[in-house]
Design a protein around this motif. Structure first.
Motif, PDB file in Angstrom:
ATOM      1  N   ALA A  17       0.827  -1.209   0.000  1.00  0.00           N
ATOM      2  CA  ALA A  17       0.000   0.000   0.000  1.00  0.00           C
ATOM      3  C   ALA A  17       0.864   1.263   0.000  1.00  0.00           C
ATOM      4  O   ALA A  17       0.616   2.205  -0.760  1.00  0.00           O
ATOM      5  CB  ALA A  17      -0.931   0.001   1.215  1.00  0.00           C
ATOM      6  N   VAL A  18       1.877   1.291   0.861  1.00  0.00           N
ATOM      7  CA  VAL A  18       2.756   2.461   0.935  1.00  0.00           C
ATOM      8  C   VAL A  18       3.468   2.655  -0.408  1.00  0.00           C
ATOM      9  O   VAL A  18       3.578   3.786  -0.908  1.00  0.00           O
ATOM     10  CB  VAL A  18       3.779   2.300   2.078  1.00  0.00           C
ATOM     11  N   TRP A  19       3.938   1.577  -0.992  1.00  0.00           N
ATOM     12  CA  TRP A  19       4.606   1.664  -2.297  1.00  0.00           C
ATOM     13  C   TRP A  19       3.655   2.210  -3.357  1.00  0.00           C
ATOM     14  O   TRP A  19       4.036   3.071  -4.163  1.00  0.00           O
ATOM     15  CB  TRP A  19       5.133   0.296  -2.706  1.00  0.00           C
ATOM     16  N   ARG A  60      -6.354  -0.642  -3.105  1.00  0.00           N
ATOM     17  CA  ARG A  60      -5.499   0.092  -4.022  1.00  0.00           C
ATOM     18  C   ARG A  60      -6.388   0.893  -4.975  1.00  0.00           C
ATOM     19  O   ARG A  60      -7.012   0.332  -5.883  1.00  0.00           O
ATOM     20  CB  ARG A  60      -4.607  -0.858  -4.839  1.00  0.00           C
ATOM     21  N   ILE A  61      -6.458   2.165  -4.733  1.00  0.00           N
ATOM     22  CA  ILE A  61      -7.219   3.054  -5.614  1.00  0.00           C
ATOM     23  C   ILE A  61      -6.311   3.417  -6.778  1.00  0.00           C
ATOM     24  O   ILE A  61      -5.184   3.878  -6.567  1.00  0.00           O
ATOM     25  CB  ILE A  61      -7.656   4.326  -4.867  1.00  0.00           C
ATOM     26  N   SER A  62      -6.755   3.204  -8.000  1.00  0.00           N
ATOM     27  CA  SER A  62      -5.908   3.530  -9.151  1.00  0.00           C
ATOM     28  C   SER A  62      -5.565   5.012  -9.112  1.00  0.00           C
ATOM     29  O   SER A  62      -6.329   5.834  -8.590  1.00  0.00           O
ATOM     30  CB  SER A  62      -6.629   3.188 -10.460  1.00  0.00           C
ATOM     31  N   CYS A  63      -4.420   5.358  -9.657  1.00  0.00           N
ATOM     32  CA  CYS A  63      -3.945   6.747  -9.572  1.00  0.00           C
ATOM     33  C   CYS A  63      -4.916   7.757 -10.203  1.00  0.00           C
ATOM     34  O   CYS A  63      -5.207   8.790  -9.593  1.00  0.00           O
ATOM     35  CB  CYS A  63      -2.552   6.857 -10.184  1.00  0.00           C
ATOM     36  N   PRO A  64      -5.456   7.502 -11.420  1.00  0.00           N
ATOM     37  CA  PRO A  64      -6.443   8.448 -11.969  1.00  0.00           C
ATOM     38  C   PRO A  64      -7.688   8.558 -11.087  1.00  0.00           C
ATOM     39  O   PRO A  64      -8.217   9.658 -10.888  1.00  0.00           O
ATOM     40  CB  PRO A  64      -6.779   7.848 -13.337  1.00  0.00           C
ATOM     41  N   SER A  65      -8.153   7.427 -10.540  1.00  0.00           N
ATOM     42  CA  SER A  65      -9.318   7.454  -9.656  1.00  0.00           C
ATOM     43  C   SER A  65      -9.012   8.237  -8.390  1.00  0.00           C
ATOM     44  O   SER A  65      -9.867   8.936  -7.839  1.00  0.00           O
ATOM     45  CB  SER A  65      -9.747   6.033  -9.294  1.00  0.00           C
ATOM     46  N   GLY A 108     -14.693   4.678  -9.519  1.00  0.00           N
ATOM     47  CA  GLY A 108     -13.303   4.566  -9.950  1.00  0.00           C
ATOM     48  C   GLY A 108     -12.901   3.122 -10.139  1.00  0.00           C
ATOM     49  O   GLY A 108     -13.741   2.239 -10.345  1.00  0.00           O
ATOM     50  N   ARG A 109     -11.617   2.875 -10.046  1.00  0.00           N
ATOM     51  CA  ARG A 109     -11.080   1.517 -10.105  1.00  0.00           C
ATOM     52  C   ARG A 109     -10.338   1.255  -8.803  1.00  0.00           C
ATOM     53  O   ARG A 109      -9.293   1.843  -8.543  1.00  0.00           O
ATOM     54  CB  ARG A 109     -10.152   1.342 -11.306  1.00  0.00           C
ATOM     55  N   VAL A 110     -10.908   0.387  -8.004  1.00  0.00           N
ATOM     56  CA  VAL A 110     -10.331   0.062  -6.706  1.00  0.00           C
ATOM     57  C   VAL A 110     -10.155  -1.447  -6.612  1.00  0.00           C
ATOM     58  O   VAL A 110     -11.101  -2.207  -6.832  1.00  0.00           O
ATOM     59  CB  VAL A 110     -11.222   0.551  -5.547  1.00  0.00           C
ATOM     60  N   THR A 111      -8.954  -1.863  -6.289  1.00  0.00           N
ATOM     61  CA  THR A 111      -8.654  -3.279  -6.104  1.00  0.00           C
ATOM     62  C   THR A 111      -8.643  -3.594  -4.617  1.00  0.00           C
ATOM     63  O   THR A 111      -8.014  -2.890  -3.828  1.00  0.00           O
ATOM     64  CB  THR A 111      -7.284  -3.634  -6.714  1.00  0.00           C
ATOM     65  N   ASP A 112      -9.355  -4.648  -4.233  1.00  0.00           N
ATOM     66  CA  ASP A 112      -9.405  -5.068  -2.828  1.00  0.00           C
ATOM     67  C   ASP A 112      -8.607  -6.355  -2.675  1.00  0.00           C
ATOM     68  O   ASP A 112      -9.029  -7.418  -3.109  1.00  0.00           O
ATOM     69  CB  ASP A 112     -10.861  -5.290  -2.419  1.00  0.00           C
ATOM     70  N   LYS A 113      -7.441  -6.236  -2.050  1.00  0.00           N
ATOM     71  CA  LYS A 113      -6.571  -7.396  -1.875  1.00  0.00           C
ATOM     72  C   LYS A 113      -6.931  -8.229  -0.644  1.00  0.00           C
ATOM     73  O   LYS A 113      -6.308  -9.261  -0.390  1.00  0.00           O
ATOM     74  CB  LYS A 113      -5.110  -6.932  -1.776  1.00  0.00           C
TER      75      LYS A 113
END
Length: 356
Positions: free
Chosen positions: A59-61, A158-163, A277-282
């Motif tokens: 997440a930090v990365w 992880r929220i995509s950068c554009p989102s 937006g585009r959000v990935t849930d790990k």
């Protein structure tokens, strides 16, 4: 089978359309954007993490390196509530594939960040060491913020950068509102018991085309609400104790606080904004929301916390429903009701809850 086909078709077809419109310069449209808004220089990301070192490191990365200042990220704060472990050395958060290691020092001031910081890609990273393991801790005020806006996010999202930047834009236009990627609906229970509420996920929101709050697990909000959360004249200690006892619902508590606070200070509640937006849930299969009885627990929280507000003569925090189209920051062309999508397709997994 028909429902599954619709969900897949919706995401594939709309994804293709979005790509086409973006390629030819149309992109998304917003019914709230104002040309007069001056964007703040950036925002702070506050990552809530607990016993998931790999996800924290990732997440930090993501927010510091992959997105970084180009997408508005100025600072990153990690909320560290593991009382039995040392916080990690900051530099180890930027060594993908290698385990994070402790500093050998404990810092026990929950109201301020560590004096140590680490700069990565122009983003300042700090750890907030808590002296208690509480979900309320994610809302501790932070003295060293450089901006008025914070992004609250769980370590598995992880929220995509554009989102991410779309959400930042939405907040800049509506700084009193909560801006998030996970809309929810609190509605009167079908039992018709007075002031009994039911918690609804994306499927019910899509079918009814209405919502009334967003979750803080991925949301922008003004830093003033972090102070207000701990102000017992605005947010009774009884609510914080309820969150600690149930180990749940701090996000509902914050959403209610913002609705009630803005109603008392601005004359009406500041309505939440949904950013598709585009959000990935790990961590979709391992978090609190996946536990048995989660839906009932959340409904009970809505009912119990609403009663606490009523007992103080404050009225119901969620006394309104907002049309999804009106609450949405981004719109598809030609903007039909069926085009609205969740930020994460897995939100459709809550379909069974609509029959409760």
């Amino acid at each position: 089978m028909a429902i599954a086909f619709f969900i897949i078709a919706q995401h594939v077809v709309l994804g293709t359309m979005d790509t086409f419109y973006h390629y030819y310069g149309f992109g998304f449209a917003s019914n709230m954007r104002s040309a007069e808004v001056v964007m703040p220089p950036g925002f702070a990301v506050v990552i809530n993490s607990y016993k998931r070192p790999d996800r924290l490191q990732d997440a930090v990365w993501h927010y510091a390196h992959t997105c970084g200042p180009s997408f508005g990220v100025q600072q990153i704060y990690v909320v560290w509530s593991e009382l039995d472990k040392f916080p990690p050395a900051l530099e180890t958060l930027f060594q993908p594939g290698r385990p994070i290691s402790g500093t050998g020092k404990l810092r026990n001031d929950p109201l301020s960040s560590s004096s140590e910081s680490y700069d990565k890609n122009g983003v300042e990273v700090k750890i907030l060491k808590m002296n208690e393991n509480s979900l309320n801790s994610r809302f501790r005020p932070i003295e060293s913020l450089k901006s008025d806006v914070v992004l609250m996010v769980d370590d598995d999202l992880r929220i995509s950068c554009p989102s991410l930047y779309h959400g930042f834009e939405a907040w800049a236009t509506n700084p009193d509102a909560m801006v998030g990627y996970y809309p929810r609906l609190a509605s009167q229970s079908r039992t018709r018991v007075p002031n009994e509420y039911t918690y609804h996920h994306w499927p019910e929101i899509f079918l009814t085309q209405k919502m009334n709050f967003v979750l803080t697990k991925a949301s922008f909000l003004h830093k003033q609400y972090l102070n207000t959360y701990w102000d017992e004249t605005r947010h009774p200690r009884q609510i914080l104790d309820y969150v600690d006892k149930n180990k749940n619902c701090e996000d509902i508590a914050m959403a209610m606080l913002v609705a009630n606070y803005t109603k008392s200070t601005l004359g009406e509640s500041s309505k939440p904004i949904y950013v598709e937006g585009r959000v990935t849930d790990k961590g979709i299969f391992g978090g609190i929301s996946t536990l048995s009885g989660h839906h009932m627990t959340r409904s009970r929280c809505l009912t119990d916390l609403s009663e606490m507000y009523l007992s103080r003569g404050w009225g119901l925090p969620f006394s309104y429903d907002i049309p999804l189209k009106e609450a949405s920051w981004l719109h598809h062309s030609p903007d039909m009701w069926w085009q609205y999508r969740p930020s994460n397709p897995a939100e459709w997994l809550a379909l069974l809850n609509i029959f409760r």
